[in-house]
Design a protein around this motif. Structure first.
Motif, PDB file in Angstrom:
ATOM      1  N   THR A  28      36.645  30.375  42.234  1.00 13.06           N
ATOM      2  CA  THR A  28      37.151  30.630  43.587  1.00 13.06           C
ATOM      3  C   THR A  28      36.211  31.549  44.366  1.00 13.06           C
ATOM      4  O   THR A  28      36.310  31.642  45.582  1.00 13.06           O
ATOM      5  N   LEU A  29      35.302  32.212  43.661  1.00 13.50           N
ATOM      6  CA  LEU A  29      34.385  33.157  44.299  1.00 13.50           C
ATOM      7  C   LEU A  29      32.999  32.578  44.580  1.00 13.50           C
ATOM      8  O   LEU A  29      32.375  32.936  45.567  1.00 13.50           O
TER       9      LEU A  29
ATOM     10  N   VAL B 286      34.980  39.917  35.218  1.00 14.05           N
ATOM     11  CA  VAL B 286      36.330  39.608  35.674  1.00 14.05           C
ATOM     12  C   VAL B 286      37.297  40.232  34.668  1.00 14.05           C
ATOM     13  O   VAL B 286      37.136  40.061  33.457  1.00 14.05           O
ATOM     14  N   VAL B 287      38.292  40.959  35.165  1.00 20.41           N
ATOM     15  CA  VAL B 287      39.313  41.565  34.312  1.00 20.41           C
ATOM     16  C   VAL B 287      40.501  40.609  34.234  1.00 20.41           C
ATOM     17  O   VAL B 287      40.963  40.098  35.251  1.00 20.41           O
ATOM     18  N   VAL B 288      40.974  40.370  32.991  1.00 17.43           N
ATOM     19  CA  VAL B 288      42.109  39.477  32.771  1.00 17.43           C
ATOM     20  C   VAL B 288      43.179  40.253  32.005  1.00 17.43           C
ATOM     21  O   VAL B 288      42.901  40.841  30.963  1.00 17.43           O
ATOM     22  N   THR B 289      44.398  40.255  32.545  1.00 19.73           N
ATOM     23  CA  THR B 289      45.505  40.952  31.892  1.00 19.73           C
ATOM     24  C   THR B 289      46.079  40.088  30.771  1.00 19.73           C
ATOM     25  O   THR B 289      45.796  38.890  30.684  1.00 19.73           O
ATOM     26  N   MET B 290      46.904  40.699  29.932  1.00 16.37           N
ATOM     27  CA  MET B 290      47.447  39.991  28.770  1.00 16.37           C
ATOM     28  C   MET B 290      48.456  38.903  29.122  1.00 16.37           C
ATOM     29  O   MET B 290      48.864  38.137  28.263  1.00 16.37           O
TER      30      MET B 290
ATOM     31  N   ALA C  37      43.824  36.765  36.119  1.00 17.28           N
ATOM     32  CA  ALA C  37      42.624  37.497  36.516  1.00 17.28           C
ATOM     33  C   ALA C  37      42.999  38.465  37.626  1.00 17.28           C
ATOM     34  O   ALA C  37      43.794  38.139  38.502  1.00 17.28           O
ATOM     35  N   ILE C  38      42.432  39.661  37.573  1.00 11.34           N
ATOM     36  CA  ILE C  38      42.654  40.645  38.626  1.00 11.34           C
ATOM     37  C   ILE C  38      41.801  40.242  39.827  1.00 11.34           C
ATOM     38  O   ILE C  38      40.591  40.029  39.691  1.00 11.34           O
ATOM     39  N   ILE C  39      42.420  40.143  40.977  1.00 14.92           N
ATOM     40  CA  ILE C  39      41.721  39.726  42.192  1.00 14.92           C
ATOM     41  C   ILE C  39      40.812  40.862  42.664  1.00 14.92           C
ATOM     42  O   ILE C  39      41.244  42.007  42.810  1.00 14.92           O
ATOM     43  N   ALA C  40      39.561  40.529  42.888  1.00 11.97           N
ATOM     44  CA  ALA C  40      38.581  41.521  43.334  1.00 11.97           C
ATOM     45  C   ALA C  40      38.808  41.876  44.787  1.00 11.97           C
ATOM     46  O   ALA C  40      39.263  41.057  45.578  1.00 11.97           O
ATOM     47  N   THR C  41      38.475  43.112  45.136  1.00  8.55           N
ATOM     48  CA  THR C  41      38.487  43.530  46.532  1.00  8.55           C
ATOM     49  C   THR C  41      37.117  43.231  47.109  1.00  8.55           C
ATOM     50  O   THR C  41      36.109  43.694  46.578  1.00  8.55           O
ATOM     51  N   VAL C  42      37.082  42.431  48.147  1.00 10.53           N
ATOM     52  CA  VAL C  42      35.813  42.036  48.751  1.00 10.53           C
ATOM     53  C   VAL C  42      35.649  42.815  50.048  1.00 10.53           C
ATOM     54  O   VAL C  42      36.547  42.861  50.879  1.00 10.53           O
TER      55      VAL C  42
END
Length: 93
Positions: free
Chosen positions: A22-23, A68-72, A76-81
């Motif tokens: 998506t990025l 990319v950080v992925v929780t359990m 995926a944690i959405i990045a701040t752009v």
């Protein structure tokens, strides 16, 4: 306490690859550099690092991995752009 992470590393990788898509338009050409478990406060997360493809025109090209950080729960944690700000002020000619 759980003996194993509730989310398999492969599932975390797939979530990170999907988010990367998506990025970046060329996300399918990126390679997974590392998948690691990292403690975050009272919980654990996966950090999936990617290396972008090397441009043909730059044989000595270097880059930092993109993570990319992925929780359990598999998200995926959405990045701040934010807009990129140059290190030096531009000079109008």
């Amino acid at each position: 306490e759980e003996l194993n992470p509730p989310l398999p590393p492969r599932t975390a990788k797939n979530a990170a690859v999907s988010y990367l898509g998506t990025l970046f338009d060329n996300a399918s050409a990126w390679s997974v550099n590392e998948i690691k478990l990292v403690p975050l406060s009272e919980r654990w997360v996966y950090v999936v690092s990617f290396t972008p493809p090397r441009p043909r025109d730059y044989p000595d090209w270097m880059t930092e991995p993109f993570s990319v950080v992925v929780t359990m729960d598999g998200n995926a944690i959405i990045a701040t752009v934010s807009p990129w700000k140059p290190l030096t002020p531009s000079v109008d000619k």
